[in-house]
Enzyme design. Structure first.
Site, short mmCIF file in Angstrom:
data_model
loop_
_atom_site.label_atom_id
_atom_site.label_comp_id
_atom_site.label_asym_id
_atom_site.label_seq_id
_atom_site.Cartn_x
_atom_site.Cartn_y
_atom_site.Cartn_z
N ASP A 60 0.92 -1.30 -0.15
CA ASP A 60 -0.14 -0.06 0.11
C ASP A 60 0.83 1.17 0.10
O ASP A 60 1.95 1.21 0.51
CB ASP A 60 -0.95 0.06 1.32
CG ASP A 60 -1.84 1.15 1.14
OD1 ASP A 60 -3.02 0.93 0.46
OD2 ASP A 60 -1.72 2.17 1.67
N GLU A 72 1.11 5.61 0.36
CA GLU A 72 0.58 7.07 0.44
C GLU A 72 1.05 7.89 -0.24
O GLU A 72 2.42 7.98 -0.37
CB GLU A 72 0.63 7.40 2.06
CG GLU A 72 -0.06 6.40 2.95
CD GLU A 72 -1.58 6.18 2.54
OE1 GLU A 72 -2.32 7.23 2.24
OE2 GLU A 72 -2.03 4.94 2.91
N HIS A 123 -5.52 4.94 6.49
CA HIS A 123 -4.60 5.51 5.52
C HIS A 123 -3.27 5.92 5.79
O HIS A 123 -2.62 6.61 5.42
CB HIS A 123 -5.40 6.97 5.32
CG HIS A 123 -6.77 6.99 4.57
ND1 HIS A 123 -6.92 6.55 3.29
CD2 HIS A 123 -8.04 7.18 5.06
CE1 HIS A 123 -8.31 6.59 3.06
NE2 HIS A 123 -8.86 6.84 4.14
N ASP A 160 -2.90 0.01 6.18
CA ASP A 160 -3.80 -0.67 5.07
C ASP A 160 -3.20 -1.95 4.70
O ASP A 160 -4.03 -2.71 4.10
CB ASP A 160 -3.74 0.59 4.13
CG ASP A 160 -4.62 1.65 4.48
OD1 ASP A 160 -5.03 1.88 5.71
OD2 ASP A 160 -4.60 2.81 3.86
#
Length: 594
Positions: free
Chosen positions: A35, A37, A177, A182
């Site tokens: 994942d 960001e 998030h 995540d």
């Protein structure tokens, strides 16, 4: 066809059999769930990665975790900082993506990448790999969001967002998030999805990647029918319990393709009905993909399977024939005979063939009445003769010599140079356009296109079929040479030169073992037009080398093919000029008269 070398002769087909024949069990696959960001939604638009989190799992066991902030070297937008909790001060001392990406790729090496909305995360990673000039590993990718949309119903969860799925499957980590959290939640979602699919008979990575809820449980239970098939190019035949052929197909990998009918990637309702009737699947290995395509055509023509919509009836084509008789005429026929006549085609439908005939009648006023006419006719002229659109041999309005002169020009247009047809119809189109009769002009354009396509097809096929033998070779991706022997437009032999073999001697042996093919009348007497055209496409493909040509393989320099290219280029330009990228066909709008 007699392949002298094929699967098992050395090379990649043999190595493919070393894989687990039933696919890779999900218990044995190592997944890297990742994942990211980011500062925005588009790497191409300048957005940067701010955090990478990943979890490596196999058989339900966590093997390792990877987490790091990334310095984006740009300010993090305020709403992103609020959403993720990652601020500029947190990433100020973090390593840049140039240092982080190699570390992540090493961590994920040999794994199947998993992400929720994988195109986003993997797209960012691939973008920065390309920016750094770093080759992207050939990862297999699994998207849990895409998989969930195939499995989860509205009764299960309101949507397929990560938070909703994590709640549905009771994930131990709540997505917030942040990349690692995540990723951990996505691991639990992955396990929840695979557990649910296990009850539906999905136990391998291949079945998971291609799963669709539209494939019934009854279809899945028949996947054992593919187990005896090899990982090799060839043709497959589905048969019912009475051994009647239901469907014929071709593939570069027989086992993988046939298994897809029972797992997921084949979701057409018609194919689902066919699989429901299937009791067995027969595979025929072929030396090359071209041989497989040709065998498929021949088997479809032989068995006429009910679930093969295309090519079931190759004999149902139409030809335009210039007859041989005292007063020749144009006629639509279904078969090419050895009668000295000229033929154009084949045309896939009678309607298209009739357009071609209309184009020829526009340029050459030969008689349009049916039936034979006496050498010295004594008949009254028809309506076309009275209108001046026919030379009217029926009432003696034209001499045999003058009529033969027109027929000679017509024959030239059919087999060599279509300039007279193009000139005549172009003149009509120009006149109609000047009168703003655009629909009528369009009908003449369609007639011209039908004739040019038919004539070009005939000329190309005739050039191939009049050659007693053509031997050609092309190096495939695995480095081996695929060789085909073509006789009078029919594939007579196919094979792959084995490693270490003497190429010249091997090709001579292939020629000696090839099928004997006799010439016949017309452009495609020894094969269907579709087979000869497949061979032509292969012969004209990049990298093909002609080893031996017996006869002359040439087309007329001023033939229909050249003019057809110009016609198609004009049509393409017309389509590309449509404003606002709207490629729908433009038709005139009739306004009511006021």
């Amino acid at each position: 066809m007699t392949p002298s070398a094929g699967p098992g002769a050395g090379g990649k087909w043999e190595s493919q059999r070393s894989f687990d024949e039933l696919g890779r069990s999900l218990r044995d696959v190592t997944f890297c769930v990742v994942d990211l960001e980011t500062t925005g939604g588009s790497a191409q638009g300048g957005s940067m990665i701010t955090e990478i989190g990943a979890v490596k799992v196999r058989g339900g066991e966590v093997l390792g975790e990877f987490q790091t902030l990334v310095n984006p070297h740009q300010a993090i937008p305020a709403f992103i900082a609020v959403l993720t909790g990652i601020t500029d001060s947190m990433v100020a001392t973090a390593p840049p993506i140039e240092r982080v990406l190699p570390q992540f790729l090493e961590f994920a090496q040999g794994c199947v990448l998993v992400a929720h909305n994988a195109p986003f995360d993997v797209g960012f990673l691939k973008h920065f790999a390309a920016e750094q000039g770093r080759p992207w590993p050939k990862f297999e990718v699994l998207d849990t969001a895409k998989l969930a949309r195939r499995v989860i119903t509205r009764d299960d969860a309101p949507n397929c967002k990560l938070g909703s799925l994590a709640q549905l499957f009771g994930a131990s980590t709540t997505p917030n998030h942040r990349a690692l959290s995540d990723a951990r939640a996505t691991v639990d979602v992955l396990h929840g999805l695979t557990a649910r699919l296990g009850g539906l008979g999905v136990h391998t990575l291949e079945e998971l990647q291609t799963f669709s809820s539209r494939v019934s449980q009854a279809q899945r239970k028949k996947r054992h029918l593919a187990e005896q098939l090899p990982h090799a190019p060839g043709v497959y035949l589905f048969r019912d319990d009475r051994q009647r052929v239901l469907y014929v197909g071709t593939s570069k990998d027989l086992r993988t393709r046939v298994r897809s009918y029972f797992t997921a990637s084949e979701t057409r309702s018609r194919m689902g009905e066919m699989v429901g009737l299937a009791a067995s699947v027969t595979g025929i290995e072929c030396a090359t993909p071209l041989e497989a395509e040709v065998r498929e055509l021949r088997l479809i023509g032989e068995h006429k399977p009910r679930y093969n919509r295309r090519s079931r009836f190759p004999e149902r084509v139409h030809w335009v024939k210039l007859t041989v008789e005292p007063w020749p005429r144009l006629s639509l026929v279904r078969q090419v005979l050895d009668d000295g006549a000229e033929y154009v085609g084949p045309f896939s439908s009678k309607k298209v063939a009739e357009r071609s005939v209309a184009a020829l009648h526009e340029a050459f006023p030969v008689r349009q009445c049916s039936g034979r006419m006496a050498k010295v006719p004594s008949m009254t002229p028809c309506a076309l003769g009275e209108m001046g659109r026919c030379l009217s041999p029926c009432d003696g309005s034209v001499t045999p010599e003058a009529y033969d002169g027109v027929v000679h020009e017509l024959r030239t247009a059919l087999v060599q140079a279509p300039d007279a047809v193009i000139g005549s119809l172009s003149h009509r189109m120009t006149a109609l356009a000047a009168e703003e009769r655009f629909e009528d002009a369009g009908s003449f354009r369609d007639r011209l296109a039908a004739f040019l396509r038919g004539a070009a097809r005939t000329q190309r096929l005739r050039a191939l079929t009049r050659c007693p033998e053509i031997v050609a070779a092309r190096r495939d991706d695995d480095g081996r040479w695929a060789v085909h022997v073509v006789r009078h437009g029919r594939l007579a032999a196919a094979g792959v030169i084995p490693a270490g073999a003497h190429a010249g001697q091997w090709v001579q042996e292939l020629q000696a073992s090839a099928e004997s093919v006799s010439p016949g009348p017309g452009p495609t007497p020894s094969a269907t037009a579709e087979e000869s055209e497949k061979i032509l496409r292969w012969l004209e493909s990049p990298g093909v080398r002609l080893v031996h040509v017996e006869g002359e393989w040439t087309c007329p320099v001023g033939g229909a093919t050249k003019h057809l290219r110009v016609h198609d280029a004009v049509n393409e330009s017309r389509a590309n000029l449509v404003p606002f990228d709207d490629r729908r066909s433009i038709r005139p709008v009739h306004q009511p008269v006021r």
